[in-house]
Scaffold this motif. Sequence first.
Motif, PDB file in Angstrom:
ATOM      1  N   VAL A  20       0.849  -1.188   0.000  1.00 54.70           N
ATOM      2  CA  VAL A  20       0.000   0.000   0.000  1.00 54.70           C
ATOM      3  C   VAL A  20       0.890   1.245   0.000  1.00 54.70           C
ATOM      4  CG1 VAL A  20      -1.712   1.315   1.321  1.00 54.70           C
ATOM      5  CG2 VAL A  20      -1.885  -1.177   1.185  1.00 54.70           C
ATOM      6  N   SER A  21       0.489   2.253  -0.772  1.00 54.27           N
ATOM      7  CA  SER A  21       1.215   3.524  -0.761  1.00 54.27           C
ATOM      8  C   SER A  21       1.105   4.157   0.626  1.00 54.27           C
ATOM      9  CB  SER A  21       0.636   4.478  -1.815  1.00 54.27           C
ATOM     10  OG  SER A  21      -0.735   4.741  -1.544  1.00 54.27           O
ATOM     11  N   GLY A  22       2.113   4.912   1.001  1.00 54.80           N
ATOM     12  CA  GLY A  22       2.056   5.596   2.292  1.00 54.80           C
ATOM     13  C   GLY A  22       2.541   4.718   3.432  1.00 54.80           C
ATOM     14  N   LYS A  23       2.469   5.254   4.629  1.00 55.25           N
ATOM     15  CA  LYS A  23       2.964   4.574   5.831  1.00 55.25           C
ATOM     16  C   LYS A  23       1.979   4.804   6.971  1.00 55.25           C
ATOM     17  CE  LYS A  23       7.148   3.472   4.230  1.00 55.25           C
ATOM     18  NZ  LYS A  23       6.774   3.704   2.833  1.00 55.25           N
ATOM     19  N   GLY A  24       2.219   4.105   8.067  1.00 55.86           N
ATOM     20  CA  GLY A  24       1.485   4.360   9.298  1.00 55.86           C
ATOM     21  C   GLY A  24       0.044   3.883   9.270  1.00 55.86           C
ATOM     22  N   ILE A  25      -0.783   4.502  10.132  1.00 56.40           N
ATOM     23  CA  ILE A  25      -2.166   4.054  10.344  1.00 56.40           C
ATOM     24  C   ILE A  25      -3.007   4.109   9.060  1.00 56.40           C
ATOM     25  CG2 ILE A  25      -4.315   4.531  11.566  1.00 56.40           C
ATOM     26  CD1 ILE A  25      -2.345   3.265  13.400  1.00 56.40           C
ATOM     27  N   PRO A  26      -2.965   5.192   8.248  1.00 61.84           N
ATOM     28  CA  PRO A  26      -3.787   5.192   7.028  1.00 61.84           C
ATOM     29  C   PRO A  26      -3.463   4.018   6.101  1.00 61.84           C
ATOM     30  CG  PRO A  26      -2.992   7.399   7.492  1.00 61.84           C
ATOM     31  CD  PRO A  26      -2.274   6.488   8.428  1.00 61.84           C
ATOM     32  N   ALA A  27      -2.165   3.747   5.908  1.00 62.86           N
ATOM     33  CA  ALA A  27      -1.762   2.628   5.052  1.00 62.86           C
ATOM     34  C   ALA A  27      -2.219   1.296   5.649  1.00 62.86           C
ATOM     35  CB  ALA A  27      -0.249   2.631   4.863  1.00 62.86           C
ATOM     36  N   ALA A  28      -2.135   1.177   6.979  1.00 62.27           N
ATOM     37  CA  ALA A  28      -2.540  -0.069   7.631  1.00 62.27           C
ATOM     38  C   ALA A  28      -4.039  -0.316   7.460  1.00 62.27           C
ATOM     39  CB  ALA A  28      -2.176  -0.026   9.112  1.00 62.27           C
ATOM     40  N   LEU A  29      -4.844   0.735   7.575  1.00 59.88           N
ATOM     41  CA  LEU A  29      -6.295   0.582   7.390  1.00 59.88           C
ATOM     42  C   LEU A  29      -6.620   0.186   5.952  1.00 59.88           C
ATOM     43  CD1 LEU A  29      -7.567   3.663   9.424  1.00 59.88           C
ATOM     44  CD2 LEU A  29      -7.868   1.254  10.030  1.00 59.88           C
ATOM     45  N   PHE A  30      -5.939   0.828   4.997  1.00 62.27           N
ATOM     46  CA  PHE A  30      -6.155   0.498   3.582  1.00 62.27           C
ATOM     47  C   PHE A  30      -5.684  -0.932   3.300  1.00 62.27           C
ATOM     48  CE2 PHE A  30      -5.726   1.120  -1.065  1.00 62.27           C
ATOM     49  CZ  PHE A  30      -6.916   1.781  -1.324  1.00 62.27           C
ATOM     50  N   MET A  31      -4.624  -1.339   3.980  1.00 63.75           N
ATOM     51  CA  MET A  31      -4.121  -2.712   3.855  1.00 63.75           C
ATOM     52  C   MET A  31      -5.163  -3.725   4.303  1.00 63.75           C
ATOM     53  SD  MET A  31      -2.767  -4.719   6.703  1.00 63.75           S
ATOM     54  CE  MET A  31      -2.458  -6.468   6.667  1.00 63.75           C
ATOM     55  N   VAL A  32      -5.824  -3.460   5.448  1.00 63.85           N
ATOM     56  CA  VAL A  32      -6.841  -4.380   5.966  1.00 63.85           C
ATOM     57  C   VAL A  32      -8.002  -4.508   4.977  1.00 63.85           C
ATOM     58  CG1 VAL A  32      -8.572  -4.692   7.792  1.00 63.85           C
ATOM     59  CG2 VAL A  32      -6.233  -4.045   8.391  1.00 63.85           C
ATOM     60  N   LEU A  33      -8.448  -3.365   4.439  1.00 61.18           N
ATOM     61  CA  LEU A  33      -9.529  -3.390   3.446  1.00 61.18           C
ATOM     62  C   LEU A  33      -9.117  -4.187   2.206  1.00 61.18           C
ATOM     63  CD1 LEU A  33     -11.033   0.221   3.195  1.00 61.18           C
ATOM     64  CD2 LEU A  33     -12.243  -1.872   3.825  1.00 61.18           C
ATOM     65  N   SER A  34      -7.923  -3.895   1.696  1.00 63.44           N
ATOM     66  CA  SER A  34      -7.448  -4.549   0.473  1.00 63.44           C
ATOM     67  C   SER A  34      -7.359  -6.058   0.658  1.00 63.44           C
ATOM     68  CB  SER A  34      -6.067  -4.002   0.075  1.00 63.44           C
ATOM     69  OG  SER A  34      -6.097  -2.606  -0.073  1.00 63.44           O
ATOM     70  N   LYS A  35      -6.770  -6.471   1.755  1.00 65.85           N
ATOM     71  CA  LYS A  35      -6.592  -7.906   2.021  1.00 65.85           C
ATOM     72  C   LYS A  35      -7.950  -8.610   2.105  1.00 65.85           C
ATOM     73  CE  LYS A  35      -4.314 -11.033   5.295  1.00 65.85           C
ATOM     74  NZ  LYS A  35      -5.504 -11.748   5.761  1.00 65.85           N
ATOM     75  N   ALA A  36      -8.901  -7.980   2.783  1.00 68.89           N
ATOM     76  CA  ALA A  36     -10.233  -8.586   2.936  1.00 68.89           C
ATOM     77  C   ALA A  36     -10.942  -8.707   1.590  1.00 68.89           C
ATOM     78  CB  ALA A  36     -11.073  -7.760   3.906  1.00 68.89           C
ATOM     79  N   TYR A  37     -10.920  -7.637   0.784  1.00 66.47           N
ATOM     80  CA  TYR A  37     -11.579  -7.683  -0.528  1.00 66.47           C
ATOM     81  C   TYR A  37     -10.960  -8.769  -1.409  1.00 66.47           C
ATOM     82  CZ  TYR A  37     -14.096  -3.246   0.226  1.00 66.47           C
ATOM     83  OH  TYR A  37     -14.934  -2.250   0.687  1.00 66.47           O
ATOM     84  N   ILE A  38      -9.629  -8.807  -1.459  1.00 61.73           N
ATOM     85  CA  ILE A  38      -8.956  -9.784  -2.331  1.00 61.73           C
ATOM     86  C   ILE A  38      -9.319 -11.206  -1.924  1.00 61.73           C
ATOM     87  CG2 ILE A  38      -6.696 -10.739  -2.949  1.00 61.73           C
ATOM     88  CD1 ILE A  38      -5.631  -7.801  -2.765  1.00 61.73           C
ATOM     89  N   LYS A  39      -9.207 -11.502  -0.644  1.00 60.64           N
ATOM     90  CA  LYS A  39      -9.484 -12.871  -0.187  1.00 60.64           C
ATOM     91  C   LYS A  39     -10.948 -13.247  -0.415  1.00 60.64           C
ATOM     92  CE  LYS A  39      -8.569 -15.879   3.763  1.00 60.64           C
ATOM     93  NZ  LYS A  39      -7.895 -15.937   5.088  1.00 60.64           N
TER      94      LYS A  39
END
Length: 251
Positions: A69-88
């Motif tokens: 995910v682009s960026g760092k920290g909490i915003p990137a982590a939240l986007f990471m959780v969304l992305s992982k859930a959608y993909i799976k």
Amino acid sequence: VRERERNRSELEIAARIQTGYLPKDFSPFQDMPHIRTTARMRPARGVGGDFYDMFKIDDHRLGFVVADVSGKGIPAALFMVLSKAYIKNYMRLDMPLDQMAVQVNNQLCENNEEELFVTCFICVLDTESGELTYVNAGHNRPAVSRKGGAFQFLECPADVPFGIMEGMTYRLQKDRLEQGDRIYLYTDGVTEAFNEDEQMFSDKRLLEALNRKTGLEDDPEAFVSYLYQEVEDFTGNALQSDDITMLYLTR
């Protein structure tokens, strides 16, 4: 001081949640024919934007993903959780990967006011036939070793990362992993790791590390540990500037 301590505590909790969200036990995949695998993520900060995933789609097909995910920290982590859930979730619906990619991209574009995006390499391996299908959404090319030969980067065109623009299309690409083949997926935190002289680890050094005869190539845990050590030895005392993620699979 109290505010700083509270922020630190919240970041530590967020980091634990995030790392807990990534698979750690790869033993369930060892009962699939000829499969040995592992994956690891080391964030640059307490929380990061890299992730990997691995799961059975059915008794003979394995899904696996590496993403950044682009960026760092909490915003990137939240986007990471969304992305992982959608993909799976979409992969488990068993739709073709190119259609799955369209759906995931459109979902991540909705209400994306921070304009974050995620590069992904998404694969399905049929462990009976060896067929590998994949989508490359703007990600680094994996390295593949055929029948124990030298690792080379997979020739695979990249499409647009998820989250940039709705309505994008993605190519369904195909290959084959025969018995004796190996595949290594990673994020750019590996190749773009800097040392104190501001030199990058680079694609060239990564291939050299992958092809150094260590005798560890058929032991995924040992091989990934060795590769992390290679990056650490190169960077020395320089601060880690990006998340570092690796996924390795042998047949």
